[in-house]
Design an enzyme around this catalytic site. Structure first.
Site, mmCIF file in Angstrom:
data_model
loop_
_atom_site.group_PDB
_atom_site.id
_atom_site.type_symbol
_atom_site.label_atom_id
_atom_site.label_comp_id
_atom_site.label_asym_id
_atom_site.label_seq_id
_atom_site.Cartn_x
_atom_site.Cartn_y
_atom_site.Cartn_z
ATOM 1 N N ARG A 26 8.102 -13.684 -1.111
ATOM 2 C CA ARG A 26 9.235 -14.528 -1.470
ATOM 3 C C ARG A 26 10.240 -13.747 -2.284
ATOM 4 O O ARG A 26 9.896 -12.880 -3.079
ATOM 5 C CB ARG A 26 8.746 -15.717 -2.337
ATOM 6 C CG ARG A 26 7.920 -16.728 -1.563
ATOM 7 C CD ARG A 26 8.695 -17.387 -0.460
ATOM 8 N NE ARG A 26 9.819 -18.158 -0.959
ATOM 9 C CZ ARG A 26 9.744 -19.436 -1.303
ATOM 10 N NH1 ARG A 26 8.609 -20.088 -1.196
ATOM 11 N NH2 ARG A 26 10.814 -20.062 -1.737
ATOM 12 N N LYS A 67 -7.672 -21.426 -10.575
ATOM 13 C CA LYS A 67 -7.281 -21.507 -11.984
ATOM 14 C C LYS A 67 -8.271 -22.322 -12.816
ATOM 15 O O LYS A 67 -8.122 -22.427 -14.034
ATOM 16 C CB LYS A 67 -5.872 -22.112 -12.122
ATOM 17 C CG LYS A 67 -4.791 -21.337 -11.369
ATOM 18 C CD LYS A 67 -4.392 -20.042 -12.061
ATOM 19 C CE LYS A 67 -3.283 -19.324 -11.306
ATOM 20 N NZ LYS A 67 -2.918 -18.043 -11.896
ATOM 21 N N LEU A 74 -0.384 -14.208 -16.578
ATOM 22 C CA LEU A 74 0.752 -13.895 -17.449
ATOM 23 C C LEU A 74 0.986 -14.977 -18.498
ATOM 24 O O LEU A 74 1.531 -14.700 -19.565
ATOM 25 C CB LEU A 74 2.026 -13.717 -16.607
ATOM 26 C CG LEU A 74 1.976 -12.580 -15.589
ATOM 27 C CD1 LEU A 74 3.270 -12.506 -14.793
ATOM 28 C CD2 LEU A 74 1.725 -11.233 -16.265
ATOM 29 N N ALA A 92 -1.081 -16.322 -20.441
ATOM 30 C CA ALA A 92 -1.775 -15.936 -21.679
ATOM 31 C C ALA A 92 -0.879 -15.028 -22.519
ATOM 32 O O ALA A 92 -0.759 -15.179 -23.742
ATOM 33 C CB ALA A 92 -3.065 -15.208 -21.333
ATOM 34 N N LYS A 93 -0.203 -14.097 -21.849
ATOM 35 C CA LYS A 93 0.635 -13.128 -22.566
ATOM 36 C C LYS A 93 1.893 -13.805 -23.087
ATOM 37 O O LYS A 93 2.356 -13.531 -24.197
ATOM 38 C CB LYS A 93 0.981 -11.963 -21.629
ATOM 39 C CG LYS A 93 -0.254 -11.172 -21.214
ATOM 40 C CD LYS A 93 0.075 -9.940 -20.392
ATOM 41 C CE LYS A 93 -1.180 -9.077 -20.234
ATOM 42 N NZ LYS A 93 -0.940 -7.832 -19.523
ATOM 43 N N GLU A 94 2.459 -14.694 -22.257
ATOM 44 C CA GLU A 94 3.693 -15.383 -22.668
ATOM 45 C C GLU A 94 3.440 -16.289 -23.884
ATOM 46 O O GLU A 94 4.276 -16.399 -24.779
ATOM 47 C CB GLU A 94 4.235 -16.217 -21.492
ATOM 48 C CG GLU A 94 4.698 -15.353 -20.326
ATOM 49 C CD GLU A 94 4.919 -16.114 -19.028
ATOM 50 O OE1 GLU A 94 5.232 -15.466 -18.016
ATOM 51 O OE2 GLU A 94 4.784 -17.362 -19.027
ATOM 52 N N ASP A 115 -15.308 29.271 10.628
ATOM 53 C CA ASP A 115 -16.399 28.359 10.245
ATOM 54 C C ASP A 115 -16.684 27.451 11.439
ATOM 55 O O ASP A 115 -15.828 27.283 12.317
ATOM 56 C CB ASP A 115 -15.950 27.550 9.017
ATOM 57 C CG ASP A 115 -16.872 26.420 8.701
ATOM 58 O OD1 ASP A 115 -18.092 26.643 8.646
ATOM 59 O OD2 ASP A 115 -16.378 25.279 8.520
ATOM 60 N N ASP A 146 -18.949 23.934 11.664
ATOM 61 C CA ASP A 146 -18.908 22.474 11.481
ATOM 62 C C ASP A 146 -17.679 22.060 10.671
ATOM 63 O O ASP A 146 -17.400 22.621 9.618
ATOM 64 C CB ASP A 146 -20.160 22.003 10.733
ATOM 65 C CG ASP A 146 -21.412 22.191 11.563
ATOM 66 O OD1 ASP A 146 -21.714 21.304 12.366
ATOM 67 O OD2 ASP A 146 -22.059 23.259 11.415
HETATM 68 C C1 GDG Z 1 -0.103 -13.979 -9.573
HETATM 69 C C2 GDG Z 1 -1.595 -13.768 -9.866
HETATM 70 C C3 GDG Z 1 -0.947 -12.418 -11.867
HETATM 71 C C4 GDG Z 1 4.451 -21.395 -14.562
HETATM 72 N N1 GDG Z 1 4.842 -22.662 -14.603
HETATM 73 C C5 GDG Z 1 6.161 -22.670 -14.795
HETATM 74 C C6 GDG Z 1 6.589 -21.369 -14.904
HETATM 75 N N2 GDG Z 1 5.508 -20.593 -14.742
HETATM 76 C C7 GDG Z 1 5.506 -19.124 -14.774
HETATM 77 C C8 GDG Z 1 4.800 -18.596 -15.985
HETATM 78 C C9 GDG Z 1 4.256 -17.269 -15.511
HETATM 79 C C10 GDG Z 1 4.053 -17.492 -14.026
HETATM 80 O O1 GDG Z 1 4.755 -18.661 -13.664
HETATM 81 C C11 GDG Z 1 2.591 -17.695 -13.669
HETATM 82 O O2 GDG Z 1 1.994 -16.438 -13.671
HETATM 83 P P1 GDG Z 1 0.433 -16.197 -13.639
HETATM 84 O O3 GDG Z 1 0.179 -14.784 -13.889
HETATM 85 O O4 GDG Z 1 -0.192 -17.029 -14.682
HETATM 86 O O5 GDG Z 1 -0.097 -16.689 -12.218
HETATM 87 P P2 GDG Z 1 0.279 -16.576 -10.600
HETATM 88 O O6 GDG Z 1 1.496 -17.308 -10.263
HETATM 89 O O7 GDG Z 1 -0.946 -17.032 -9.905
HETATM 90 O O8 GDG Z 1 0.529 -15.036 -10.306
HETATM 91 C C12 GDG Z 1 -1.792 -13.575 -11.353
HETATM 92 C C13 GDG Z 1 0.480 -12.562 -11.423
HETATM 93 O O9 GDG Z 1 0.586 -12.770 -10.012
HETATM 94 C C14 GDG Z 1 1.279 -11.322 -11.784
HETATM 95 O O10 GDG Z 1 0.749 -10.189 -11.229
HETATM 96 O O11 GDG Z 1 -0.975 -12.441 -13.269
HETATM 97 O O12 GDG Z 1 -3.152 -13.321 -11.623
HETATM 98 O O13 GDG Z 1 -2.358 -14.869 -9.402
HETATM 99 O O14 GDG Z 1 5.193 -16.278 -15.688
HETATM 100 O O15 GDG Z 1 5.699 -18.498 -17.026
HETATM 101 N N3 GDG Z 1 7.870 -21.043 -15.123
HETATM 102 C C15 GDG Z 1 8.755 -22.043 -15.226
HETATM 103 N N4 GDG Z 1 8.411 -23.340 -15.115
HETATM 104 C C16 GDG Z 1 7.138 -23.692 -14.899
HETATM 105 O O16 GDG Z 1 6.840 -24.895 -14.774
HETATM 106 N N5 GDG Z 1 10.046 -21.735 -15.461
#
Ligand code: GDG
Length: 735
Positions: free
Chosen positions: A10, A289, A387, A389-391, A509, A511
């Site tokens: 996408r 999840k 991500l 968790a990091k955010e 050589d 083989d």
């Molecule tokens: C794949 C892998 C890997 C979520 N809800 C809303 C929203 N979000 C944003 C979050 C975050 C992202 O979406 C979700 O990222 P994750 O990493 O948690 O999960 P996946 O979408 O499954 O991503 C995953 C990732 O790729 C990166 O490599 O970490 O393991 O599965 O950024 O903030 N953002 C907004 N509204 C929402 O309701 N604006």
């Protein structure tokens, strides 16, 4: 100027048609969020699907769509409804996604969707090739495009391609179950650099490549016939400042400027000491999840620790995702029911245990939730990184807040200061929730300070830069090989030197150089091509052709005894000049066999697939048919055992390609080749070989000799050719 081409399924934006005009909105999801900053700061274009199928807009709108995408430096890949069904909902999300997340019970394999997956990957490749210019770097993302690197390389062999997998790469035992496993691996190996979030995913991939394709792997480098591929882990970071600064601004907002959601939360927070602490959970609604588990664990927590009734509330944001896939529809129903049941079971007039949002929220509301929650409870069953968790941590400006994180996420590897839990252990989750809700503020600050420091340093920009740097290094390494590769000019030079020389000697050589490896050495008999080529060389005036091999004398006698070539066997122990008898080149004996052979046999008994080859003056333990990891392990321990035994004897261990050979020291291809040069002055010396044992020969021959390695391995040889066919190209040119 060269550019970067980012490619993902996408685009980072979605298109909507309203009243015959095109509207764009940003996409949600880890990949889009993370790469957006890379895209905006670099000279790059992003290729992907726009979110609208070809059937959804007519020709008049086509130009508008292209223009809307172009404004964001994006290029669309035209996909039909049928493509999306087979490629996206079908193979990507019904096969690869569950398989790679260890949900084998959800994994379906259908030939039709696999065919569509291939054809859509080809459509992506066509658009990439149209937009590709000399010097561009290509960065492909994720599991929907596993074949794309190979398809691009087919048309543009020299382009530099990186691939990053955002989801886990499963263990070999799981990956091997998919019928098209070889094609998938070969597709991925079209890239120069393959990146994973964690070292575990990296080693799973390497093990699949080794076991399924049988390719040679040296640390994190895979040796293909004419290229090398590097594999490494790059844990993805976030745009730390974006979240941290947004949270800062948010905290300073006057009441009237706050969002509606925040005002509601504030009302709830005003209730003073009686207020319920907020436990946050945010994910796409996906079975990986662990949302249902989380709800059940929360219910268990309220049952086990009833004192938290009215004092804790789960705020659960589930973002709609892949709603066309049946599993996701079932999951949605399950979660709706669970939320209803738990709320019904515990709710009081002034308190409901769960606030449930099933929608996507704008960024500012995300910040509302991150900043207002005391605890984040993230319990995926499997998650490539996570991500959120990091955010959450980045948004904690005052460093207060507790992160509870599943050990099944890639993020848990780096976030050890979080409270790490097993998502299947409700007891542990309930106890950890209590611990989190009661954690003293100083401890929260201490943990979060360390976490924030790391997230700030290893942010998404650093992640992308590290990946690009590694891709550049890989490109340079490949170039080093390209310089040594025998091309037409080098070949012409060797041929004209051959023609101009008076006395010529060629060391060949057997083989891996003249014939490919077979499972059993006795099956690698010389073919007609071997004889034709050697006969043609041997019939040239003043040309000495020598087969120089580690093989035993008897086999070589059987295969080549009737020919007039010179034969050197057992790494230089035996010599047979044309029309003469075999003679020993070195003083060797085999009295030591009786003490070493039983040890080799005991290793063979315990190592299925291995076997002992007894030569006249050496013993070889072969493990080419053994499981690769076991083979390596056993070879190491055999080496240690033998080394202790031979310490005071005139013996040594030679490590060849999947073989350990014990022989009298001082015998080597290098030494015997040098001896052959003593009787005459040769003005054309040529040596070719693929194995580690041939390196002795390359090293000891004089500087003016042409030395050629077969295959891309580290070598002291001057040149290399990719494979056996190229060996024949070269040898047949010498006439
Ligand atoms: C794949 C892998 C890997 C979520 N809800 C809303 C929203 N979000 C944003 C979050 C975050 C992202 O979406 C979700 O990222 P994750 O990493 O948690 O999960 P996946 O979408 O499954 O991503 C995953 C990732 O790729 C990166 O490599 O970490 O393991 O599965 O950024 O903030 N953002 C907004 N509204 C929402 O309701 N604006």
């Amino acid at each position: 100027m060269s550019k970067t081409i980012i490619i993902s399924n996408r685009l980072p934006l979605q298109l909507k048609i309203r009243d015959n005009t095109i509207e764009t909105t940003p996409s949600v999801g880890g990949l889009a969020t993370g790469m957006k900053s890379v895209h905006s700061e670099n000279d790059s274009i992003w290729i992907g699907w726009s979110g609208l199928t070809e059937e959804e807009f007519n020709l008049d709108l086509k130009e508008q769509v292209t223009a809307a995408l172009k404004k964001h430096q994006c290029v669309g890949v035209p996909l039909t409804e049928n493509d999306i069904d087979g490629f996206y909902y079908g193979f990507s999300n019904n096969t690869l996604w569950p398989l790679f997340h260890y949900f084998m019970e959800y994994t379906e394999f259908e030939k039709d969707t696999w065919e569509t997956y291939k054809s859509v990957n080809q459509k992506f490749a066509d658009v990439v090739i149209q937009n590709l210019e000399e010097g561009d770097t290509v960065w492909i993302h994720d599991y929907q495009l596993l074949l794309l690197s190979k398809y691009i390389r087919r048309k543009r062999p020299d382009v530099s391609i990186g691939f990053f997998l955002h989801i886990p790469f499963p263990s070999y035992e799981v990956f091997r179950t998919i019928p098209c496993r070889e094609e998938l691996l070969k597709g991925m190996l079209g890239a120069d650099l393959l990146g994973f979030h964690t070292y575990d995913y990296e080693r799973h991939f390497l093990s699949a490549v080794q076991r399924i394709l049988g390719y040679e792997i040296n640390f994190n480098t895979i040796h293909l016939d004419n290229r090398i591929v590097k594999v490494d882990s790059f844990p993805m970071g976030i745009d730390y400042n974006k979240f941290h600064n947004a949270a800062k601004t948010h905290n300073q907002k006057a009441k009237k400027d706050k969002t509606e959601i925040q005002q509601e939360i504030d009302k709830h927070l005003k209730k003073g000491s009686n207020q319920a602490k907020l436990i946050l959970s945010i994910d796409r609604l996906d079975y990986t999840k662990g949302i249902a588990n989380r709800l059940r664990a929360f219910e268990y927590f309220l049952d086990k620790y009833p004192e938290f009734k009215g004092k804790a509330r789960l705020v659960m944001l589930a973002v709609p995702s892949r709603a066309n896939v049946p599993q996701y529809q079932r999951l949605k129903n399950e979660i709706d029911q669970l939320v209803g049941r738990i709320n019904g079971k515990f709710a009081e007039v002034s308190w409901t245990p769960i606030w449930y949002f099933y929608r996507s929220l704008p960024f500012e509301n995300l910040i509302d939730l991150y900043t207002s929650s005391e605890v984040a409870l993230l319990t995926p069953i499997r998650d490539g990184m996570n991500l959120v968790a990091k955010e959450y941590i980045a948004s904690k400006v005052d460093k207060k807040g507790v992160l509870i994180l599943s050990e099944m996420t890639g993020a848990s590897n780096e976030m050890s200061e979080a409270l790490i839990i097993n998502p299947n252990n409700f007891e542990e989750i309930a106890d950890t929730l209590k611990f989190a809700l009661e954690m003293p503020e100083e401890e929260q600050i201490k943990r979060n300070s360390a976490l924030q420091k790391r997230l700030q340093r290893y942010n998404v920009e650093k992640w992308a830069n590290d990946f690009f740097d590694a891709l550049e290094t890989t490109k340079n390494d490949t170039k080093k090989y390209t310089l040594k590769k025998i091309n037409t000019a080098i070949k012409d030079e060797i041929v004209s030197k051959f023609n101009a020389s008076k006395n010529k000697i060629l060391f060949l050589d057997y083989d891996g150089t003249m014939v490919p490896f077979e499972k059993l050495p006795e099956n690698a008999k010389p073919t007609q091509r071997v004889f034709d080529t050697l006969d043609a060389l041997h019939s040239q005036p003043n040309t000495k052709v020598i087969i120089i091999t580690g093989r035993d004398r008897d086999t070589i006698q059987k295969w080549f005894g009737h020919k007039e070539y010179t034969l050197i066997t057992e790494h230089g122990a035996w010599l047979k000049e044309s029309n003469k008898d075999w003679e020993l080149m070195e003083r060797v004996d085999n009295k030591w066999f009786k003490s070493i052979a039983p040890i080799l046999e005991s290793f063979t008994d315990r190592t299925p697939g291995s076997f002992v080859e007894e030569k006249r003056y050496s013993l070889a333990w072969h493990f080419r048919n053994v499981d690769p990891d076991l083979g390596k392990k056993r070879a190491n321990s055999l080496k240690t055992t033998i080394q202790q035994l031979i310490a005071n004897h005139n013996l040594e261990i030679l490590e060849g390609d999947k073989v350990l050979e014990i022989k009298v020291s001082g015998v080597s291809k290098g030494k015997s080749a040098s001896k052959m040069l003593l009787d005459k002055t040769y003005d054309f010396i040529f040596a070719i070989g693929d194995d580690w044992t041939d390196e002795h020969m390359f090293k000891e021959l004089p500087n003016h000799a042409y030395t050629v390695k077969v295959g891309l391995k580290n070598t002291v040889a001057q040149y290399y050719v990719e494979d056996i066919n190229k060996v024949y190209d070269l040898l047949t040119a010498l006439k």
